[in-house]
Design a protein around this motif. Structure first.
Motif, PDB file in Angstrom:
ATOM      1  N   LEU A  87       2.882  -0.704  -5.199  1.00  0.00           N
ATOM      2  CA  LEU A  87       1.418  -0.733  -5.297  1.00  0.00           C
ATOM      3  C   LEU A  87       0.843  -0.231  -3.987  1.00  0.00           C
ATOM      4  CD1 LEU A  87      -1.209  -1.557  -6.781  1.00  0.00           C
ATOM      5  CD2 LEU A  87      -0.970  -3.806  -5.704  1.00  0.00           C
ATOM      6  N   ARG A  88       0.123   0.888  -4.060  1.00  0.00           N
ATOM      7  CA  ARG A  88      -0.489   1.475  -2.867  1.00  0.00           C
ATOM      8  C   ARG A  88      -2.010   1.369  -2.989  1.00  0.00           C
ATOM      9  NH1 ARG A  88       2.379   7.235  -2.020  1.00  0.00           N
ATOM     10  NH2 ARG A  88       2.155   7.359  -4.277  1.00  0.00           N
ATOM     11  N   LYS A  89      -2.629   0.804  -1.940  1.00  0.00           N
ATOM     12  CA  LYS A  89      -4.079   0.628  -1.950  1.00  0.00           C
ATOM     13  C   LYS A  89      -4.702   1.171  -0.667  1.00  0.00           C
ATOM     14  CE  LYS A  89      -4.597  -3.360  -5.030  1.00  0.00           C
ATOM     15  NZ  LYS A  89      -5.208  -4.692  -5.194  1.00  0.00           N
ATOM     16  N   ARG A  90      -5.924   1.624  -0.841  1.00  0.00           N
ATOM     17  CA  ARG A  90      -6.731   2.060   0.303  1.00  0.00           C
ATOM     18  C   ARG A  90      -8.081   1.379   0.172  1.00  0.00           C
ATOM     19  NH1 ARG A  90      -7.821   8.320   2.197  1.00  0.00           N
ATOM     20  NH2 ARG A  90      -9.331   7.854   3.845  1.00  0.00           N
ATOM     21  N   PHE A  91      -8.508   0.700   1.234  1.00  0.00           N
ATOM     22  CA  PHE A  91      -9.760  -0.055   1.227  1.00  0.00           C
ATOM     23  C   PHE A  91     -10.828   0.651   2.061  1.00  0.00           C
ATOM     24  CE2 PHE A  91      -6.387  -3.116   0.460  1.00  0.00           C
ATOM     25  CZ  PHE A  91      -6.889  -3.908  -0.554  1.00  0.00           C
ATOM     26  N   ALA A  97      -6.394   2.755  -5.680  1.00  0.00           N
ATOM     27  CA  ALA A  97      -5.216   1.928  -5.957  1.00  0.00           C
ATOM     28  C   ALA A  97      -4.305   2.690  -6.905  1.00  0.00           C
ATOM     29  CB  ALA A  97      -5.622   0.593  -6.574  1.00  0.00           C
ATOM     30  N   LEU A  98      -3.015   2.612  -6.668  1.00  0.00           N
ATOM     31  CA  LEU A  98      -2.036   3.297  -7.496  1.00  0.00           C
ATOM     32  C   LEU A  98      -0.831   2.385  -7.679  1.00  0.00           C
ATOM     33  CD1 LEU A  98      -0.912   5.843  -8.925  1.00  0.00           C
ATOM     34  CD2 LEU A  98      -0.024   6.575  -6.690  1.00  0.00           C
ATOM     35  N   LEU A  99      -0.498   2.105  -8.943  1.00  0.00           N
ATOM     36  CA  LEU A  99       0.664   1.287  -9.272  1.00  0.00           C
ATOM     37  C   LEU A  99       1.719   2.180  -9.919  1.00  0.00           C
ATOM     38  CD1 LEU A  99       2.019  -1.507  -9.457  1.00  0.00           C
ATOM     39  CD2 LEU A  99       0.926  -1.786 -11.702  1.00  0.00           C
ATOM     40  N   GLU A 100       2.935   2.129  -9.371  1.00  0.00           N
ATOM     41  CA  GLU A 100       4.043   2.932  -9.877  1.00  0.00           C
ATOM     42  C   GLU A 100       5.249   2.037 -10.141  1.00  0.00           C
ATOM     43  OE1 GLU A 100       3.703   6.970  -7.329  1.00  0.00           O
ATOM     44  OE2 GLU A 100       3.796   5.114  -6.154  1.00  0.00           O
ATOM     45  N   LYS A 101       6.159   2.503 -10.984  1.00  0.00           N
ATOM     46  CA  LYS A 101       7.417   1.796 -11.185  1.00  0.00           C
ATOM     47  C   LYS A 101       8.575   2.762 -10.977  1.00  0.00           C
ATOM     48  CE  LYS A 101       7.931   2.329 -16.219  1.00  0.00           C
ATOM     49  NZ  LYS A 101       8.143   1.601 -17.494  1.00  0.00           N
ATOM     50  N   ARG A 102       9.692   2.190 -10.563  1.00  0.00           N
ATOM     51  CA  ARG A 102      10.865   3.001 -10.253  1.00  0.00           C
ATOM     52  C   ARG A 102      11.552   3.452 -11.529  1.00  0.00           C
ATOM     53  NH1 ARG A 102      13.048   5.577  -5.897  1.00  0.00           N
ATOM     54  NH2 ARG A 102      12.917   3.743  -4.528  1.00  0.00           N
ATOM     55  N   ARG A 109       3.950   6.990 -12.123  1.00  0.00           N
ATOM     56  CA  ARG A 109       2.613   6.386 -12.106  1.00  0.00           C
ATOM     57  C   ARG A 109       2.350   5.668 -13.424  1.00  0.00           C
ATOM     58  NH1 ARG A 109      -2.346  10.009 -10.104  1.00  0.00           N
ATOM     59  NH2 ARG A 109      -0.629  10.443  -8.674  1.00  0.00           N
ATOM     60  N   ILE A 110       1.891   4.412 -13.358  1.00  0.00           N
ATOM     61  CA  ILE A 110       1.587   3.671 -14.582  1.00  0.00           C
ATOM     62  C   ILE A 110       0.137   3.180 -14.638  1.00  0.00           C
ATOM     63  CG2 ILE A 110       3.968   2.966 -15.006  1.00  0.00           C
ATOM     64  CD1 ILE A 110       3.357   0.261 -13.812  1.00  0.00           C
ATOM     65  N   ALA A 111      -0.549   3.107 -13.499  1.00  0.00           N
ATOM     66  CA  ALA A 111      -1.946   2.658 -13.515  1.00  0.00           C
ATOM     67  C   ALA A 111      -2.629   3.076 -12.218  1.00  0.00           C
ATOM     68  CB  ALA A 111      -2.033   1.142 -13.686  1.00  0.00           C
ATOM     69  N   GLU A 112      -3.953   3.282 -12.317  1.00  0.00           N
ATOM     70  CA  GLU A 112      -4.724   3.678 -11.144  1.00  0.00           C
ATOM     71  C   GLU A 112      -5.984   2.832 -11.027  1.00  0.00           C
ATOM     72  OE1 GLU A 112      -5.087   8.008 -10.198  1.00  0.00           O
ATOM     73  OE2 GLU A 112      -4.238   8.264 -12.214  1.00  0.00           O
ATOM     74  N   SER A 115      -7.458  -0.385 -13.092  1.00  0.00           N
ATOM     75  CA  SER A 115      -6.335  -0.708 -13.964  1.00  0.00           C
ATOM     76  C   SER A 115      -5.118  -1.151 -13.151  1.00  0.00           C
ATOM     77  CB  SER A 115      -5.976   0.507 -14.822  1.00  0.00           C
ATOM     78  OG  SER A 115      -4.871   0.229 -15.655  1.00  0.00           O
ATOM     79  N   ALA A 116      -4.895  -0.529 -12.001  1.00  0.00           N
ATOM     80  CA  ALA A 116      -3.780  -0.913 -11.133  1.00  0.00           C
ATOM     81  C   ALA A 116      -3.996  -2.305 -10.570  1.00  0.00           C
ATOM     82  CB  ALA A 116      -3.618   0.097 -10.003  1.00  0.00           C
ATOM     83  N   ASP A 117      -5.229  -2.604 -10.149  1.00  0.00           N
ATOM     84  CA  ASP A 117      -5.551  -3.949  -9.664  1.00  0.00           C
ATOM     85  C   ASP A 117      -5.216  -4.991 -10.733  1.00  0.00           C
ATOM     86  OD1 ASP A 117      -6.555  -2.944  -7.276  1.00  0.00           O
ATOM     87  OD2 ASP A 117      -8.638  -2.916  -7.976  1.00  0.00           O
ATOM     88  N   GLU A 118      -5.662  -4.720 -11.951  1.00  0.00           N
ATOM     89  CA  GLU A 118      -5.503  -5.680 -13.036  1.00  0.00           C
ATOM     90  C   GLU A 118      -4.036  -5.830 -13.450  1.00  0.00           C
ATOM     91  OE1 GLU A 118      -6.283  -8.611 -15.563  1.00  0.00           O
ATOM     92  OE2 GLU A 118      -7.687  -7.725 -14.133  1.00  0.00           O
TER      93      GLU A 118
END
Length: 207
Positions: A87-91, A97-102, A109-112, A115-118
């Motif tokens: 999970l990579r975030k920039r404030f 926000a970017l959520l990825e899985k290996r 990439r699975i959510a941005e 959606s990534a937060d949630e």
């Protein structure tokens, strides 16, 4: 959930990019002199996992009070249910926000953004804070995975967290290894303590 590593930049004493990890799945110890950022790193980890990336207004002043810069980033790597996530975030400035899985040797990439937060909060069984920043009651499983340094007692947990813990314990204790562990604990207990008896029964011998 298992923490695998964290990378931060622009937070408090971590103005330059700093990466901690990879962590072992067993015990990890972070040690350093006072004032080098150990407690701050824990706070950053929490904020990076559960805060809305787009938090702003008066609440953003909390981040600024931590000494953050306009370009504040958090990169958290965790494993949950046998799946590795990043999970990579920039404030603050150009928040994202970017959520990825290996998958294999790479990340998918699975959510941005929202959606990534949630999605991360769903993994943690955490609650959305609504407007503003989260507090301890919003943290979900992080309420029992780790606690703030200045918190000596565990407050009431959310219903979801309690249900997850009871479910997990039920699975483990009912397994063959779990039952064997219970038997071994019982033997050790009886070596030290007097067995409990009901009122009216013959008194047990005191050890």
């Amino acid at each position: 959930m298992i923490l695998k590593g964290i990378q931060v930049e622009g937070w408090a004493c971590f103005s330059n990019r700093v990466e901690v990890g990879p962590f072992d799945e067993r015990i990890n110890v972070l040690y350093s002199s006072n004032g080098t950022g150990k407690s701050t790193l824990s706070k950053i980890l929490t904020r990076g996992l559960v805060e809305n990336h787009g938090v702003g207004g008066a609440e953003a002043q909390f981040l600024a009070a931590m000494g953050t810069t306009a370009d504040t980033k958090s990169d958290n790597r965790v494993a949950h249910g046998g799946v590795a996530y990043r999970l990579r975030k920039r404030f603050l400035d150009k928040p994202s926000a970017l959520l990825e899985k290996r998958e294999g040797a790479g990340w998918v990439r699975i959510a941005e953004d929202e959606s990534a937060d949630e999605r991360m909060r769903e993994l943690l069984r955490a609650d959305a804070p609504g407007a503003g920043l989260t507090n301890f009651k919003h943290w979900g499983m992080m309420q029992v995975l780790w606690a703030p340094q200045d918190m000596q007692s565990l407050p009431a947990l959310s219903g979801d967290v309690l249900s997850d813990i009871r479910s997990s314990l039920g699975v483990h204790v009912s397994s063959p290894l779990g039952l064997e562990l219970v038997e071994q604990l019982e033997k050790v207990y009886l070596q030290v303590f007097t067995p409990r008896v009901d009122c009216g029964a013959a008194p047990a011998r005191l050890l």
